[in-house]
Design an enzyme around this catalytic site. Sequence first.
Site, mmCIF file in Angstrom:
data_model
loop_
_atom_site.group_PDB
_atom_site.id
_atom_site.type_symbol
_atom_site.label_atom_id
_atom_site.label_comp_id
_atom_site.label_asym_id
_atom_site.label_seq_id
_atom_site.Cartn_x
_atom_site.Cartn_y
_atom_site.Cartn_z
ATOM 1 C CB VAL A 81 -0.995 0.028 1.190
ATOM 2 C CG1 VAL A 81 -2.074 -1.023 1.020
ATOM 3 C CG2 VAL A 81 -0.278 -0.116 2.519
ATOM 4 C CG ASN A 107 -7.111 -2.993 8.846
ATOM 5 O OD1 ASN A 107 -7.369 -2.623 9.992
ATOM 6 N ND2 ASN A 107 -6.448 -4.119 8.599
ATOM 7 C CE1 TYR A 173 0.403 1.948 14.258
ATOM 8 C CE2 TYR A 173 -0.106 2.826 16.435
ATOM 9 C CZ TYR A 173 -0.430 2.009 15.371
ATOM 10 O OH TYR A 173 -1.585 1.262 15.403
ATOM 11 C CB ALA A 176 1.542 7.599 10.856
HETATM 12 P P1 NAD Z 1 -1.476 -7.018 12.151
HETATM 13 O O1 NAD Z 1 -0.029 -6.864 12.140
HETATM 14 O O2 NAD Z 1 -2.051 -8.327 12.526
HETATM 15 O O3 NAD Z 1 -2.084 -6.621 10.731
HETATM 16 C C1 NAD Z 1 -1.544 -5.627 9.901
HETATM 17 C C2 NAD Z 1 -1.618 -6.140 8.473
HETATM 18 O O4 NAD Z 1 -1.127 -5.114 7.598
HETATM 19 C C3 NAD Z 1 -0.744 -7.384 8.262
HETATM 20 O O5 NAD Z 1 -1.514 -8.409 7.657
HETATM 21 C C4 NAD Z 1 0.391 -6.895 7.349
HETATM 22 O O6 NAD Z 1 0.863 -7.897 6.479
HETATM 23 C C5 NAD Z 1 -0.318 -5.733 6.611
HETATM 24 N N1 NAD Z 1 0.636 -4.758 6.061
HETATM 25 C C6 NAD Z 1 1.685 -4.180 6.700
HETATM 26 N N2 NAD Z 1 2.347 -3.377 5.849
HETATM 27 C C7 NAD Z 1 1.699 -3.431 4.656
HETATM 28 C C8 NAD Z 1 1.911 -2.833 3.376
HETATM 29 N N3 NAD Z 1 2.942 -2.014 3.156
HETATM 30 N N4 NAD Z 1 1.052 -3.127 2.373
HETATM 31 C C9 NAD Z 1 0.014 -3.973 2.572
HETATM 32 N N5 NAD Z 1 -0.244 -4.572 3.764
HETATM 33 C C10 NAD Z 1 0.600 -4.306 4.784
HETATM 34 O O7 NAD Z 1 -2.078 -5.888 13.103
HETATM 35 P P2 NAD Z 1 -3.573 -5.479 13.493
HETATM 36 O O8 NAD Z 1 -3.578 -5.299 14.943
HETATM 37 O O9 NAD Z 1 -4.581 -6.379 12.858
HETATM 38 O O10 NAD Z 1 -3.624 -4.031 12.833
HETATM 39 C C11 NAD Z 1 -4.589 -3.617 11.868
HETATM 40 C C12 NAD Z 1 -4.699 -2.110 11.912
HETATM 41 O O11 NAD Z 1 -5.199 -1.720 13.192
HETATM 42 C C13 NAD Z 1 -3.377 -1.372 11.741
HETATM 43 O O12 NAD Z 1 -3.581 -0.204 10.979
HETATM 44 C C14 NAD Z 1 -3.001 -1.009 13.161
HETATM 45 O O13 NAD Z 1 -2.146 0.107 13.214
HETATM 46 C C15 NAD Z 1 -4.366 -0.718 13.743
HETATM 47 N N6 NAD Z 1 -4.468 -0.755 15.199
HETATM 48 C C16 NAD Z 1 -4.342 -1.916 15.880
HETATM 49 C C17 NAD Z 1 -4.466 -1.923 17.270
HETATM 50 C C18 NAD Z 1 -4.359 -3.190 18.086
HETATM 51 O O14 NAD Z 1 -4.476 -3.094 19.318
HETATM 52 N N7 NAD Z 1 -4.157 -4.348 17.521
HETATM 53 C C19 NAD Z 1 -4.714 -0.722 17.956
HETATM 54 C C20 NAD Z 1 -4.834 0.437 17.214
HETATM 55 C C21 NAD Z 1 -4.728 0.409 15.834
#
Ligand code: NAD
Length: 278
Positions: A81, A107, A173, A176
């Site tokens: 992305v 996402n 982070y 961003a």
């Molecule tokens: P995760 O690491 O399980 O999932 C993130 C996904 O993004 C992975 O499948 C990864 O392969 C993909 N990814 C990373 N870089 C990429 C790129 N350049 N192009 C395409 N895909 C890419 O983490 P998650 O917890 O499921 O996170 C999902 C979203 O939620 C993220 O944006 C994260 O910042 C946000 N978030 C998560 C939490 C939490 O507590 N888990 C809290 C706040 C925000």
Amino acid sequence: MHDDLKGKTALVTGSGKKTGIGYAIAKKLAECGMNVVIADLGEVSGKGEQIRIATSSEMEEIARSFEREAGVGAIACACDVTDTESIARMMERIKEKFGRLDVLCNNAGASFGVPNSVISYDGAAWMKTIDVNLHSVFHVSRAAFPLMLGAPASIINTASRAGKVPPIFNGAYAVAKAGVIMLTKVMAKELAGAGIRVNAVCPAQINTDLEKWRFGLEAQVFNSTVEEREKEMCKTIPLGRLGEPVEVADLFAFLASRESAYITGQAINICGGQLMEL
Ligand code: NAD
């Protein structure tokens, strides 16, 4: 529920791992009868990821399971992305297969170079973190825009509690994600006339690989264990537990559907009460 979503098409970035929030969103939308595009790094994986990334075979398996179990159309797109050519190729495939896009879930996200203070942060890791979390939303939304015209559509961006409350040692982070919230609001104003609503979801502590990785880092810093860090964290959450990806997915489905037709430009917390704002 959300009957209006049936037969429409959604793209969910970062949805290629079954443990993640993106997969839960894609699954929920497929269960609502939507065709789904599973977008994740797959074989275009970058280097230096600190958390396991989705593989192409996993992504294919997910797409086939949605076809089989939900009876919807599904494709897996290996897409970085942060790479505009990779995004353009994905949009071509979506156009060929489904003709248009009704729901875009930006996402994908990750942190690089942490834990580190702003002063000692590696410059390349800082830029990469902002690219993956913020510039990706800019690039993917612009590329998707022509496919979203002509019928009501919804863009939903995964921001974070970290975009509202400053964490320490994870500055890129947080910056961003704050940018994602503002970008959401700017796009909501600019795209309202085109029939596209734009909202952000701000999760806090959701039980995924990312969260486990964070507890692992904290355990090193505090000379503690992952279990102890999780227990400490839960004490700061009024509902007393981590959230589950499916709970975030329910909010995405609501924001995708006509049940939220009068909601745009909002950054909605999903955090068990950890963050309460007026
Ligand atoms: P995760 O690491 O399980 O999932 C993130 C996904 O993004 C992975 O499948 C990864 O392969 C993909 N990814 C990373 N870089 C990429 C790129 N350049 N192009 C395409 N895909 C890419 O983490 P998650 O917890 O499921 O996170 C999902 C979203 O939620 C993220 O944006 C994260 O910042 C946000 N978030 C998560 C939490 C939490 O507590 N888990 C809290 C706040 C925000």
